[in-house]
Write a protein that holds these residues in place. Sequence first.
Motif, PDB file in Angstrom:
ATOM      1  N   GLY A 102       0.789  -1.193  -0.046  1.00 29.67           N
ATOM      2  CA  GLY A 102       0.057  -0.067   0.056  1.00 29.67           C
ATOM      3  C   GLY A 102       0.985   1.283   0.055  1.00 29.67           C
ATOM      4  N   ALA A 103       0.325   2.519   0.262  1.00 25.97           N
ATOM      5  CA  ALA A 103       0.883   3.590   0.268  1.00 25.97           C
ATOM      6  C   ALA A 103       1.669   3.754   1.689  1.00 25.97           C
ATOM      7  CB  ALA A 103      -0.136   4.840   0.087  1.00 25.97           C
ATOM      8  N   ARG A 104       1.561   3.227   2.434  1.00 28.69           N
ATOM      9  CA  ARG A 104       2.237   3.560   3.848  1.00 28.69           C
ATOM     10  C   ARG A 104       3.378   2.891   4.097  1.00 28.69           C
ATOM     11  NH1 ARG A 104      -0.917   6.999   6.891  1.00 28.69           N
ATOM     12  NH2 ARG A 104      -3.045   7.277   6.287  1.00 28.69           N
ATOM     13  N   ARG A 105       4.140   3.326   4.924  1.00 28.37           N
ATOM     14  CA  ARG A 105       5.612   2.447   5.464  1.00 28.37           C
ATOM     15  C   ARG A 105       5.776   2.663   6.839  1.00 28.37           C
ATOM     16  NH1 ARG A 105       4.708   2.699   0.567  1.00 28.37           N
ATOM     17  NH2 ARG A 105       6.317   3.046  -1.194  1.00 28.37           N
ATOM     18  N   PRO A 106       6.438   1.675   7.340  1.00 30.09           N
ATOM     19  CA  PRO A 106       6.592   1.427   8.687  1.00 30.09           C
ATOM     20  C   PRO A 106       7.966   2.411   9.009  1.00 30.09           C
ATOM     21  CG  PRO A 106       7.820  -0.355   7.533  1.00 30.09           C
ATOM     22  CD  PRO A 106       6.973   0.307   6.453  1.00 30.09           C
TER      23      PRO A 106
ATOM     24  N   ARG B  82      -8.687  -5.271   9.429  1.00 27.25           N
ATOM     25  CA  ARG B  82      -9.762  -4.745  10.231  1.00 27.25           C
ATOM     26  C   ARG B  82      -9.444  -4.890  11.954  1.00 27.25           C
ATOM     27  NH1 ARG B  82     -13.332  -6.825   6.277  1.00 27.25           N
ATOM     28  NH2 ARG B  82     -14.032  -4.814   4.927  1.00 27.25           N
ATOM     29  N   ALA B  83      -9.126  -6.326  11.923  1.00 24.08           N
ATOM     30  CA  ALA B  83      -8.796  -6.875  13.472  1.00 24.08           C
ATOM     31  C   ALA B  83      -7.472  -6.082  13.505  1.00 24.08           C
ATOM     32  CB  ALA B  83      -8.754  -8.340  13.338  1.00 24.08           C
ATOM     33  N   ALA B  84      -6.391  -6.122  12.957  1.00 25.26           N
ATOM     34  CA  ALA B  84      -5.139  -5.497  13.492  1.00 25.26           C
ATOM     35  C   ALA B  84      -5.525  -3.727  13.532  1.00 25.26           C
ATOM     36  CB  ALA B  84      -4.247  -5.479  12.192  1.00 25.26           C
ATOM     37  N   ALA B  85      -6.454  -3.265  12.931  1.00 24.00           N
ATOM     38  CA  ALA B  85      -6.495  -1.723  13.173  1.00 24.00           C
ATOM     39  C   ALA B  85      -7.198  -1.813  14.414  1.00 24.00           C
ATOM     40  CB  ALA B  85      -7.452  -1.145  12.152  1.00 24.00           C
ATOM     41  N   ALA B  86      -8.392  -2.640  14.741  1.00 23.94           N
ATOM     42  CA  ALA B  86      -9.068  -2.733  15.975  1.00 23.94           C
ATOM     43  C   ALA B  86      -8.008  -2.710  17.081  1.00 23.94           C
ATOM     44  CB  ALA B  86     -10.265  -3.585  16.051  1.00 23.94           C
ATOM     45  N   ALA B  87      -7.046  -3.552  17.215  1.00 24.42           N
ATOM     46  CA  ALA B  87      -6.079  -3.926  18.228  1.00 24.42           C
ATOM     47  C   ALA B  87      -5.142  -2.607  18.328  1.00 24.42           C
ATOM     48  CB  ALA B  87      -5.389  -5.054  17.777  1.00 24.42           C
ATOM     49  N   GLY B  88      -4.991  -1.743  17.375  1.00 25.41           N
ATOM     50  CA  GLY B  88      -4.230  -0.706  17.350  1.00 25.41           C
ATOM     51  C   GLY B  88      -2.901  -0.749  16.738  1.00 25.41           C
ATOM     52  N   CYS B  89      -2.925  -1.798  15.851  1.00 21.77           N
ATOM     53  CA  CYS B  89      -1.804  -1.934  15.167  1.00 21.77           C
ATOM     54  C   CYS B  89      -1.122  -0.891  14.127  1.00 21.77           C
ATOM     55  CB  CYS B  89      -1.802  -3.310  14.341  1.00 21.77           C
ATOM     56  SG  CYS B  89      -1.620  -4.687  15.348  1.00 21.77           S
ATOM     57  N   ALA B  90       0.111  -0.554  13.946  1.00 18.86           N
ATOM     58  CA  ALA B  90       0.582   0.491  13.108  1.00 18.86           C
ATOM     59  C   ALA B  90       0.581  -0.098  11.536  1.00 18.86           C
ATOM     60  CB  ALA B  90       1.697   1.102  13.521  1.00 18.86           C
ATOM     61  N   GLY B  91       0.625  -1.554  11.825  1.00 18.32           N
ATOM     62  CA  GLY B  91       0.974  -2.193  10.536  1.00 18.32           C
ATOM     63  C   GLY B  91       1.101  -3.647  10.578  1.00 18.32           C
ATOM     64  N   ILE B  92       1.099  -4.218   9.369  1.00 18.20           N
ATOM     65  CA  ILE B  92       1.274  -5.833   9.001  1.00 18.20           C
ATOM     66  C   ILE B  92       2.368  -6.210   8.411  1.00 18.20           C
ATOM     67  CG2 ILE B  92      -0.160  -7.760   8.363  1.00 18.20           C
ATOM     68  CD1 ILE B  92      -2.659  -6.493   8.831  1.00 18.20           C
ATOM     69  N   ALA B  93       3.098  -7.035   8.735  1.00 16.50           N
ATOM     70  CA  ALA B  93       4.187  -7.404   7.903  1.00 16.50           C
ATOM     71  C   ALA B  93       4.102  -9.020   7.766  1.00 16.50           C
ATOM     72  CB  ALA B  93       5.612  -7.198   8.620  1.00 16.50           C
ATOM     73  N   VAL B  94       4.272  -9.504   6.588  1.00 16.47           N
ATOM     74  CA  VAL B  94       3.992 -10.738   6.049  1.00 16.47           C
ATOM     75  C   VAL B  94       5.180 -11.425   5.401  1.00 16.47           C
ATOM     76  CG1 VAL B  94       1.678 -10.679   6.237  1.00 16.47           C
ATOM     77  CG2 VAL B  94       2.662 -10.427   4.107  1.00 16.47           C
TER      78      VAL B  94
ATOM     79  N   ASP C  66      -4.765   1.246   3.826  1.00 18.07           N
ATOM     80  CA  ASP C  66      -4.343   2.641   3.401  1.00 18.07           C
ATOM     81  C   ASP C  66      -5.486   3.339   4.165  1.00 18.07           C
ATOM     82  OD1 ASP C  66      -2.076   2.031   1.949  1.00 18.07           O
ATOM     83  OD2 ASP C  66      -3.078   2.488   0.104  1.00 18.07           O
ATOM     84  N   ALA C  67      -6.661   3.049   3.920  1.00 13.22           N
ATOM     85  CA  ALA C  67      -7.845   3.650   4.490  1.00 13.22           C
ATOM     86  C   ALA C  67      -7.841   3.924   6.025  1.00 13.22           C
ATOM     87  CB  ALA C  67      -9.132   3.288   4.047  1.00 13.22           C
ATOM     88  N   LEU C  68      -7.176   2.594   6.460  1.00 13.49           N
ATOM     89  CA  LEU C  68      -7.221   2.741   8.303  1.00 13.49           C
ATOM     90  C   LEU C  68      -5.944   3.025   8.873  1.00 13.49           C
ATOM     91  CD1 LEU C  68      -9.166  -0.698   8.668  1.00 13.49           C
ATOM     92  CD2 LEU C  68     -10.032   1.511   8.952  1.00 13.49           C
ATOM     93  N   GLY C  69      -4.959   3.561   7.930  1.00 13.53           N
ATOM     94  CA  GLY C  69      -3.891   4.039   8.538  1.00 13.53           C
ATOM     95  C   GLY C  69      -2.676   3.003   8.645  1.00 13.53           C
ATOM     96  N   LEU C  70      -2.806   1.729   8.191  1.00 16.45           N
ATOM     97  CA  LEU C  70      -1.717   0.609   8.315  1.00 16.45           C
ATOM     98  C   LEU C  70      -0.948   0.325   7.199  1.00 16.45           C
ATOM     99  CD1 LEU C  70      -4.162   0.005  10.664  1.00 16.45           C
ATOM    100  CD2 LEU C  70      -3.344  -2.347  10.250  1.00 16.45           C
ATOM    101  N   PHE C  71       0.330   0.182   7.544  1.00 18.32           N
ATOM    102  CA  PHE C  71       1.311  -0.263   6.367  1.00 18.32           C
ATOM    103  C   PHE C  71       0.943  -1.624   6.370  1.00 18.32           C
ATOM    104  CE2 PHE C  71       3.912  -0.625  10.208  1.00 18.32           C
ATOM    105  CZ  PHE C  71       4.562  -2.131   9.996  1.00 18.32           C
ATOM    106  N   LEU C  72       1.224  -2.295   5.022  1.00 15.44           N
ATOM    107  CA  LEU C  72       1.337  -3.555   4.821  1.00 15.44           C
ATOM    108  C   LEU C  72       2.260  -4.060   3.738  1.00 15.44           C
ATOM    109  CD1 LEU C  72      -0.491  -6.425   4.892  1.00 15.44           C
ATOM    110  CD2 LEU C  72      -1.768  -5.600   2.793  1.00 15.44           C
ATOM    111  N   ILE C  73       3.303  -4.802   4.321  1.00 19.87           N
ATOM    112  CA  ILE C  73       4.515  -4.952   3.684  1.00 19.87           C
ATOM    113  C   ILE C  73       4.960  -6.489   3.677  1.00 19.87           C
ATOM    114  CG2 ILE C  73       5.397  -2.910   4.248  1.00 19.87           C
ATOM    115  CD1 ILE C  73       7.204  -4.063   6.447  1.00 19.87           C
ATOM    116  N   GLY C  74       5.471  -7.022   2.546  1.00 15.11           N
ATOM    117  CA  GLY C  74       6.092  -8.261   2.328  1.00 15.11           C
ATOM    118  C   GLY C  74       7.439  -8.356   2.700  1.00 15.11           C
ATOM    119  N   LEU C  75       7.799  -9.154   3.518  1.00 14.09           N
ATOM    120  CA  LEU C  75       9.328  -9.329   4.208  1.00 14.09           C
ATOM    121  C   LEU C  75      10.017 -10.374   3.208  1.00 14.09           C
ATOM    122  CD1 LEU C  75       8.606  -9.464   7.916  1.00 14.09           C
ATOM    123  CD2 LEU C  75       9.216  -7.531   6.291  1.00 14.09           C
TER     124      LEU C  75
END
Length: 280
Positions: free
Chosen positions: A142-146, A238-250, A268-277
Motif C-alpha cells: 500500500g501507500a504507507r511505510r513502517p 480490520r482486526a489489526a486496526a481494532a487492536a491498535g496495530c500500526a501495520g502488518i508484515a508478512v 491505507d484507509a485505516l492507516g496501516l502499512f502492509l509489507i512483504g518481507l
Amino acid sequence: MAGGTVAIVAGAGRLPLLVASALDAAGRPFRILAIRGFADPATRRRAHATVDLLDVRGALARLDAWRPSGVTLAGAVSRPSPAALLNTLAALRNRDELRSLAQGGDDHLLRGVLALLEEHGHRILGVHELAPGLMAPPGPLGARRPDAAAETSVATGRALLASLAAHDVGQAAAVAGRRVLAVEGPEGTDRMLARVRGLARRPLGLGRPPAGLVLVKLAKSGQDLRVDLPAVGPRTVRAAAAAGCAGIAVGAGDTLILDRGETAALADALGLFLIGLEAA
C-alpha cells in the motif's frame, strides 16, 4: 506446471474459488471436491463432488476415480471434535485412518493427510505453485511505510517466530518494539488480535496502544507450504486496526493475500502499512 487436471479439495473461505479462477486463467482443467459443512455455498455450487470431513475412504475413492495430475488443499478446515470422531458413521468406517491422523498437533495432522494422499499415489501441489499471483510480493503493498518503531517491532517478531519454528504453535505474533504482546495459538490470528486489543488498550479499553505495535505473520522454517500457508485479508486488516496495530508484515512469497487490492486499499484507509518481507 503445464497440463493435467488439478483436484481442489475445498474447505471454508474464498480460497478454493480464487485458485479455481487462477487455473481457469491459465487454461488448466480442475475439479473441486468440497468438504461438506466447511465449503462455502458458492464453492459447493461449483463443486464436482462433495464428501464428509471424516469420510477418508470416500474422498480417496473419488480422487482415485478422477486420476488428477495433482491435488491441492485449499480453504480452512477445523479439527473434528472428539464427539464427531466417536459418533459419526463416517468415523466408524474410517477409524483406522482417523486414529493415526487424530494424534498430535495440527502440524502432525497436516503431515498425516499429506502422507495418506501420497501413499495413494497423489502428487500434492501447493497453492503457491498453482496461483503464485495470490502470494504477497516483497515490499510495500500500500501507500504507507513502517516508521523506526515499527521496524524494530518487525525485527523482534521475525526473531521470535524463527525461534518458535520447531514448536507446533501459530504463525503470527503481535509485537511492540522489543515487547511481545501475544503469540498466535490454536485460536487463530483474529482471536489473537482480539486478545491484543484488550491488552494494548487498558484500562477499560480506552488506553492508547503501544507505539510501533505490529502484526508479524510468517511461515515457519521448514513448514510444508503445500498444505499450510499463512494468509491475511481484509478481515485481518480490520482486526489489526481494532487492536491498535500500526501495520502488518508478512512473508513475501509464502503468505496468501486474499483480495489483494481490497486488502491494500483498506490498510491505507485505516492507516496501516502492509509489507512483504523477503526471506532473511
